[in-house]
Design an enzyme around this catalytic site. Structure first.
Site, PDB file in Angstrom:
ATOM      1  N   TRP A 126       0.829  -1.212   0.000  1.00  0.00           N
ATOM      2  CA  TRP A 126       0.000   0.000   0.000  1.00  0.00           C
ATOM      3  C   TRP A 126       0.857   1.254   0.000  1.00  0.00           C
ATOM      4  O   TRP A 126       0.391   2.336  -0.318  1.00  0.00           O
ATOM      5  CB  TRP A 126      -0.940   0.018   1.211  1.00  0.00           C
ATOM      6  CG  TRP A 126      -1.813  -1.180   1.198  1.00  0.00           C
ATOM      7  CD1 TRP A 126      -1.803  -2.201   2.094  1.00  0.00           C
ATOM      8  CD2 TRP A 126      -2.788  -1.522   0.203  1.00  0.00           C
ATOM      9  NE1 TRP A 126      -2.715  -3.150   1.730  1.00  0.00           N
ATOM     10  CE2 TRP A 126      -3.333  -2.761   0.576  1.00  0.00           C
ATOM     11  CE3 TRP A 126      -3.235  -0.906  -0.963  1.00  0.00           C
ATOM     12  CZ2 TRP A 126      -4.327  -3.398  -0.176  1.00  0.00           C
ATOM     13  CZ3 TRP A 126      -4.217  -1.539  -1.712  1.00  0.00           C
ATOM     14  CH2 TRP A 126      -4.755  -2.771  -1.320  1.00  0.00           C
TER      15      TRP A 126
ATOM     16  N   HIS B 244      12.092   6.812  -1.840  1.00  0.00           N
ATOM     17  CA  HIS B 244      12.882   7.953  -1.365  1.00  0.00           C
ATOM     18  C   HIS B 244      14.240   7.945  -2.069  1.00  0.00           C
ATOM     19  O   HIS B 244      14.574   6.981  -2.769  1.00  0.00           O
ATOM     20  CB  HIS B 244      13.056   7.920   0.169  1.00  0.00           C
ATOM     21  CG  HIS B 244      13.632   6.633   0.719  1.00  0.00           C
ATOM     22  ND1 HIS B 244      13.901   6.462   2.049  1.00  0.00           N
ATOM     23  CD2 HIS B 244      13.988   5.468   0.118  1.00  0.00           C
ATOM     24  CE1 HIS B 244      14.390   5.245   2.248  1.00  0.00           C
ATOM     25  NE2 HIS B 244      14.455   4.644   1.100  1.00  0.00           N
TER      26      HIS B 244
ATOM     27  N   ARG C 265       5.168   7.107  -4.291  1.00  0.00           N
ATOM     28  CA  ARG C 265       4.540   6.386  -3.197  1.00  0.00           C
ATOM     29  C   ARG C 265       3.077   6.191  -3.506  1.00  0.00           C
ATOM     30  O   ARG C 265       2.440   7.044  -4.130  1.00  0.00           O
ATOM     31  CB  ARG C 265       4.650   7.172  -1.895  1.00  0.00           C
ATOM     32  CG  ARG C 265       6.077   7.295  -1.440  1.00  0.00           C
ATOM     33  CD  ARG C 265       6.194   8.140  -0.235  1.00  0.00           C
ATOM     34  NE  ARG C 265       7.608   8.427  -0.001  1.00  0.00           N
ATOM     35  CZ  ARG C 265       8.064   9.175   0.989  1.00  0.00           C
ATOM     36  NH1 ARG C 265       7.202   9.716   1.851  1.00  0.00           N
ATOM     37  NH2 ARG C 265       9.344   9.376   1.130  1.00  0.00           N
TER      38      ARG C 265
ATOM     39  N   GLN D 226      12.725  14.752  -4.194  1.00  0.00           N
ATOM     40  CA  GLN D 226      13.537  14.851  -2.984  1.00  0.00           C
ATOM     41  C   GLN D 226      14.964  15.250  -3.341  1.00  0.00           C
ATOM     42  O   GLN D 226      15.409  15.082  -4.471  1.00  0.00           O
ATOM     43  CB  GLN D 226      13.597  13.489  -2.260  1.00  0.00           C
ATOM     44  CG  GLN D 226      12.320  13.112  -1.530  1.00  0.00           C
ATOM     45  CD  GLN D 226      12.517  11.940  -0.585  1.00  0.00           C
ATOM     46  OE1 GLN D 226      13.442  11.132  -0.754  1.00  0.00           O
ATOM     47  NE2 GLN D 226      11.639  11.811   0.398  1.00  0.00           N
TER      48      GLN D 226
ATOM     49  N   VAL E 149      19.310   6.413  10.387  1.00  0.00           N
ATOM     50  CA  VAL E 149      20.069   7.428  11.138  1.00  0.00           C
ATOM     51  C   VAL E 149      19.894   7.235  12.645  1.00  0.00           C
ATOM     52  O   VAL E 149      18.902   6.685  13.105  1.00  0.00           O
ATOM     53  CB  VAL E 149      19.644   8.873  10.752  1.00  0.00           C
ATOM     54  CG1 VAL E 149      20.244   9.267   9.420  1.00  0.00           C
ATOM     55  CG2 VAL E 149      18.136   9.024  10.755  1.00  0.00           C
TER      56      VAL E 149
ATOM     57  N   ALA F  90      23.096  12.807   7.233  1.00  0.00           N
ATOM     58  CA  ALA F  90      22.300  12.655   6.013  1.00  0.00           C
ATOM     59  C   ALA F  90      21.017  13.444   6.194  1.00  0.00           C
ATOM     60  O   ALA F  90      20.567  13.674   7.311  1.00  0.00           O
ATOM     61  CB  ALA F  90      21.989  11.191   5.756  1.00  0.00           C
TER      62      ALA F  90
HETATM   63  N1  DAH Z   1      14.128   9.050   3.272  1.00  0.00           N
HETATM   64  C1  DAH Z   1      13.264   9.736   4.207  1.00  0.00           C
HETATM   65  C2  DAH Z   1      11.862   9.834   3.630  1.00  0.00           C
HETATM   66  O1  DAH Z   1      11.699   9.763   2.472  1.00  0.00           O
HETATM   67  C3  DAH Z   1      13.782  11.120   4.482  1.00  0.00           C
HETATM   68  C4  DAH Z   1      15.071  11.093   5.253  1.00  0.00           C
HETATM   69  C5  DAH Z   1      15.054  11.088   6.621  1.00  0.00           C
HETATM   70  C6  DAH Z   1      16.266  11.107   4.584  1.00  0.00           C
HETATM   71  C7  DAH Z   1      16.204  11.108   7.360  1.00  0.00           C
HETATM   72  C8  DAH Z   1      17.466  11.116   5.313  1.00  0.00           C
HETATM   73  C9  DAH Z   1      17.415  11.127   6.700  1.00  0.00           C
HETATM   74  O2  DAH Z   1      18.647  11.124   4.721  1.00  0.00           O
HETATM   75  O3  DAH Z   1      18.572  11.151   7.405  1.00  0.00           O
HETATM   76  O4  DAH Z   1      10.936  10.012   4.382  1.00  0.00           O
END
Ligand code: DAH
Length: 352
Positions: free
Chosen positions: A160, A180, A207, A221, A264, A320
């Site tokens: 989903w 992402h 998504r 992004q 992270v 990150a």
């Molecule tokens: N990938 C996460 C999202 O799409 C966003 C994200 C969160 C990226 C924390 C990062 C991070 O690099 O450290 O919701």
């Protein structure tokens, strides 16, 4: 009858009569050459004949001859114009085409507001020393999930939430439209034998979403990654503060909340103050009454991910972040609904 013999008045009358019989361009040209031509036009000859007049008549003759020349030039211009108008009129009736209408303005193209914002964000990070990399939009689940410490039973893997590609590997679906840009953390480190790494990776993500004012099923992004000796949380905050200042000026407020992302530790979310309700509206569709709009997730790269890249996590650390570019565009122009961006309505898109 020679030119010198004709009186200026008689010559003028004869010329005007001839002109009124010229009804097209070639005839007008013949008339011009015959009367006003520089070599032997009859008016030119008349002017030359001034010298031959008895001295006491010379001045008057000269004036009269010049007046004839001017009259005939004006008459020619007038005749040309009226023939042109007549031709246009004829064309507009025969061709049913009104050639006197102003032309239709050509719409001038421009960059989509999200593209403009993306480029400005990229520039802001480039100025801070980040280079730009890219990664695939159709991604392996191994990168999108496993490498990012989201195991098989992670809710994000649910069908989903994820748009799977119907390609089977050993009987299983393994490819998807990336949810992402984070898998590029692993991809970039994999091809960088040693730190330092300081990179941003912009791109589209997908998504399976129930869309609302701040969620779309396709989003843009920018992933950021910095890995080196002695990289700390304060570096992360410094970079993100500086980014917010570059994009929004000094006034906008940002806030960091603790948050959880598997890749992270610790993890944070950065939000900006809501430009629509300024934090006052419980009904606000944009911030849902919280006064803050989340624009990115971030944190210190999990040591396991650093180790998986072949780096020594006792020596190097990293931060990150993942930034939602549409969210930045919303904030920047005070747009109340993210869905406007991809509704393809030029009345909206033409404003940026
Ligand atoms: N990938 C996460 C999202 O799409 C966003 C994200 C969160 C990226 C924390 C990062 C991070 O690099 O450290 O919701």
């Amino acid at each position: 009858m020679t030119a010198s013999a004709a009186s200026p008045d008689a010559l003028r009358e004869e010329a005007l009569a001839a002109l009124s019989e010229a009804t097209d361009e070639p005839a007008l040209e013949r008339w011009r050459a015959g009367w006003l031509g520089r070599q032997d036009g009859r008016v030119t000859l008349l002017l030359r004949a001034v010298r031959e007049q008895p001295p006491e008549q010379r001045a008057a003759f000269g004036q009269a001859a010049n007046a004839v020349k001017q009259t005939l030039e004006a008459a020619l211009a007038e005749r040309q114009e009226s023939l042109k108008q007549a031709a246009l009129k004829a064309l507009s009736t025969t061709a049913a085409l009104d050639v006197t209408l102003p032309g239709r303005p050509q719409a001038i193209g421009r960059l989509h507001p999200v593209t403009q914002t993306l480029r400005d964000c990229i520039k802001a990070f480039q100025e801070m020393g980040f280079r730009v990399a890219e990664g695939p939009e159709v991604e392996w689940s191994a990168y999108n999930f496993d490498a990012m410490r989201s195991p098989e039973d992670h809710p994000a893997r649910d069908m989903w939430d994820t748009i799977w590609v119907d390609t089977l590997l050993n009987g299983e679906r393994k490819m998807l439209l990336r949810t992402h840009t984070s898998p590029n953390q692993a991809r970039v480190m994999e091809r960088t034998p040693e730190p330092p790494v300081r990179v941003i990776v912009p791109g589209k993500c997908y998504r399976q979403e129930a869309t609302d004012a701040t969620h779309e099923w396709m989003l843009t992004q920018i992933e950021g990654l910095a890995v080196d000796e002695g990289v700390r949380m304060s570096d992360l905050k410094g970079v993100l503060y500086e980014f917010a200042r570059k994009m929004f000026g000094q006034d906008r407020k940002v806030i960091f909340h603790h948050s959880y992302f598997p890749f992270v530790e610790p993890g944070v979310e950065m939000a900006m103050d809501c430009f629509i309700c300024r934090g006052s509206g419980a009904e606000c569709r944009t911030c849902h009454g919280t006064g803050w709009i989340e624009i990115l997730g971030a944190g210190m790269v999990h040591p396991e991910i650093i180790e998986n890249a072949g780096y020594d996590s006792s020596k190097v650390t990293g931060f990150a972040f993942g930034l939602g570019v549409e969210r930045v565009a919303l904030l920047r122009w005070g747009i109340e609904d993210i869905r406007h961006f991809y509704a393809n309505d030029l009345r909206f898109l033409g404003q940026f």
